[in-house]
Scaffold this motif. Sequence first.
Motif, mmCIF file in Angstrom:
data_model
loop_
_atom_site.group_PDB
_atom_site.id
_atom_site.type_symbol
_atom_site.label_atom_id
_atom_site.label_comp_id
_atom_site.label_asym_id
_atom_site.label_seq_id
_atom_site.Cartn_x
_atom_site.Cartn_y
_atom_site.Cartn_z
ATOM 1 N N UNK A 126 42.085 47.764 48.393
ATOM 2 C CA UNK A 126 41.910 46.281 48.799
ATOM 3 C C UNK A 126 41.943 45.479 47.548
ATOM 4 N N UNK A 127 41.607 45.949 46.283
ATOM 5 C CA UNK A 127 41.871 45.251 45.237
ATOM 6 C C UNK A 127 43.109 45.021 44.818
ATOM 7 N N UNK A 128 43.749 46.175 44.960
ATOM 8 C CA UNK A 128 45.269 46.143 44.499
ATOM 9 C C UNK A 128 46.003 45.249 45.555
ATOM 10 N N UNK A 129 45.798 45.406 46.573
ATOM 11 C CA UNK A 129 46.170 44.446 47.611
ATOM 12 C C UNK A 129 46.119 42.940 47.420
ATOM 13 N N UNK A 130 44.718 42.619 46.897
ATOM 14 C CA UNK A 130 44.640 41.101 46.575
ATOM 15 C C UNK A 130 45.157 40.823 45.407
ATOM 16 N N UNK A 131 45.444 41.566 44.469
ATOM 17 C CA UNK A 131 46.019 41.355 43.136
ATOM 18 C C UNK A 131 47.516 41.271 43.618
ATOM 19 N N UNK A 132 48.190 42.017 44.254
ATOM 20 C CA UNK A 132 49.584 41.615 44.810
ATOM 21 C C UNK A 132 49.731 40.473 45.571
ATOM 22 N N UNK A 133 48.743 40.213 46.617
ATOM 23 C CA UNK A 133 48.850 39.057 47.311
ATOM 24 C C UNK A 133 48.856 37.722 46.550
ATOM 25 N N UNK A 134 48.117 37.820 45.540
ATOM 26 C CA UNK A 134 47.821 36.545 44.551
ATOM 27 C C UNK A 134 49.060 36.610 43.499
ATOM 28 N N UNK A 135 49.954 37.447 43.390
ATOM 29 C CA UNK A 135 51.059 37.230 42.577
ATOM 30 C C UNK A 135 50.785 37.832 41.253
ATOM 31 N N UNK B 125 35.700 48.957 39.784
ATOM 32 C CA UNK B 125 35.657 49.209 41.248
ATOM 33 C C UNK B 125 34.908 50.358 41.303
ATOM 34 N N UNK B 126 33.731 50.542 42.080
ATOM 35 C CA UNK B 126 32.803 51.604 42.296
ATOM 36 C C UNK B 126 32.923 51.872 43.925
ATOM 37 N N UNK B 127 32.024 52.815 44.128
ATOM 38 C CA UNK B 127 31.883 53.475 45.479
ATOM 39 C C UNK B 127 30.999 54.614 45.509
ATOM 40 N N UNK B 128 30.196 54.453 46.455
ATOM 41 C CA UNK B 128 29.158 55.856 46.709
ATOM 42 C C UNK B 128 29.890 56.891 47.108
ATOM 43 N N UNK B 129 31.060 56.989 47.704
ATOM 44 C CA UNK B 129 31.638 57.900 48.073
ATOM 45 C C UNK B 129 33.086 57.877 47.500
ATOM 46 N N UNK B 130 33.911 59.046 47.383
ATOM 47 C CA UNK B 130 35.414 58.896 46.827
ATOM 48 C C UNK B 130 35.923 58.196 47.959
ATOM 49 N N UNK B 131 35.755 58.275 49.178
ATOM 50 C CA UNK B 131 36.252 57.527 50.141
ATOM 51 C C UNK B 131 36.229 56.116 50.196
ATOM 52 N N UNK B 132 35.059 55.702 49.943
ATOM 53 C CA UNK B 132 34.603 54.269 49.559
ATOM 54 C C UNK B 132 35.266 53.628 48.490
ATOM 55 N N UNK B 133 35.124 54.388 47.414
ATOM 56 C CA UNK B 133 36.009 53.951 46.158
ATOM 57 C C UNK B 133 37.519 53.806 46.464
ATOM 58 N N UNK B 134 38.044 54.677 47.084
ATOM 59 C CA UNK B 134 39.507 54.564 47.182
ATOM 60 C C UNK B 134 39.959 53.426 48.362
ATOM 61 N N UNK B 135 39.112 53.036 49.308
ATOM 62 C CA UNK B 135 39.109 51.935 50.184
ATOM 63 C C UNK B 135 38.892 50.736 49.397
ATOM 64 N N UNK B 136 38.097 50.470 48.485
ATOM 65 C CA UNK B 136 37.950 49.276 47.709
ATOM 66 C C UNK B 136 39.108 49.220 46.527
ATOM 67 N N UNK B 137 39.353 50.514 46.218
ATOM 68 C CA UNK B 137 40.436 50.253 45.294
ATOM 69 C C UNK B 137 41.885 49.783 45.658
ATOM 70 N N UNK C 49 49.379 49.112 34.231
ATOM 71 C CA UNK C 49 49.246 50.740 34.541
ATOM 72 C C UNK C 49 48.525 51.193 33.301
ATOM 73 N N UNK C 50 49.126 51.063 32.130
ATOM 74 C CA UNK C 50 48.539 51.743 30.918
ATOM 75 C C UNK C 50 46.999 51.429 30.789
ATOM 76 N N UNK C 51 46.543 50.435 31.090
ATOM 77 C CA UNK C 51 45.015 50.235 31.359
ATOM 78 C C UNK C 51 44.038 50.792 32.271
ATOM 79 N N UNK C 52 44.613 51.163 33.431
ATOM 80 C CA UNK C 52 43.929 51.806 34.414
ATOM 81 C C UNK C 52 43.369 52.937 34.091
ATOM 82 N N UNK C 53 42.130 53.065 34.416
ATOM 83 C CA UNK C 53 41.462 54.430 34.236
ATOM 84 C C UNK C 53 40.842 54.905 35.585
ATOM 85 N N UNK C 54 41.033 56.053 35.955
ATOM 86 C CA UNK C 54 40.680 56.311 37.413
ATOM 87 C C UNK C 54 39.699 57.666 37.029
ATOM 88 N N UNK C 55 38.712 57.762 38.037
ATOM 89 C CA UNK C 55 38.114 59.209 38.300
ATOM 90 C C UNK C 55 36.983 59.086 37.279
#
Length: 101
Positions: free
Chosen positions: A20-29, A6-18, A34-40
């Motif tokens: 949304x992706x987590x919401x879609x992951x959750x919505x799809x079950x 997940x990328x973004x031009x700004x930190x705000x854009x990145x966080x918004x996309x992040x 957590x151990x594999x997540x790399x942020x920043x």
Amino acid sequence: MDDVLITGVTAEQHNQRLEEVFKRIQDKGLKASKEKIILGVTEIVYLVHQINGIEVKPLDKNLKNILNINQPSNKAEVQSFMGMINYYHRFVVNFEKIAAP
């Protein structure tokens, strides 16, 4: 593959996309490990490529291995070599014409 970049031009854009992706992951079950997540990070190695905010390039160690490989002498070695360099075909002008023979 089960990786998500997940990328973004700004930190705000990145966080918004992040979010949304987590919401879609959750919505799809589905679940995210957590151990594999790399942020920043501004640079990452992914599928034998070095990716940053400016470019996607081959890994230096892999290029050295390709340049130092012995010339293939049989069908199996040619297939192995072609498999190795296929990851980097996009960096070679006219790769299809060169590789065809």
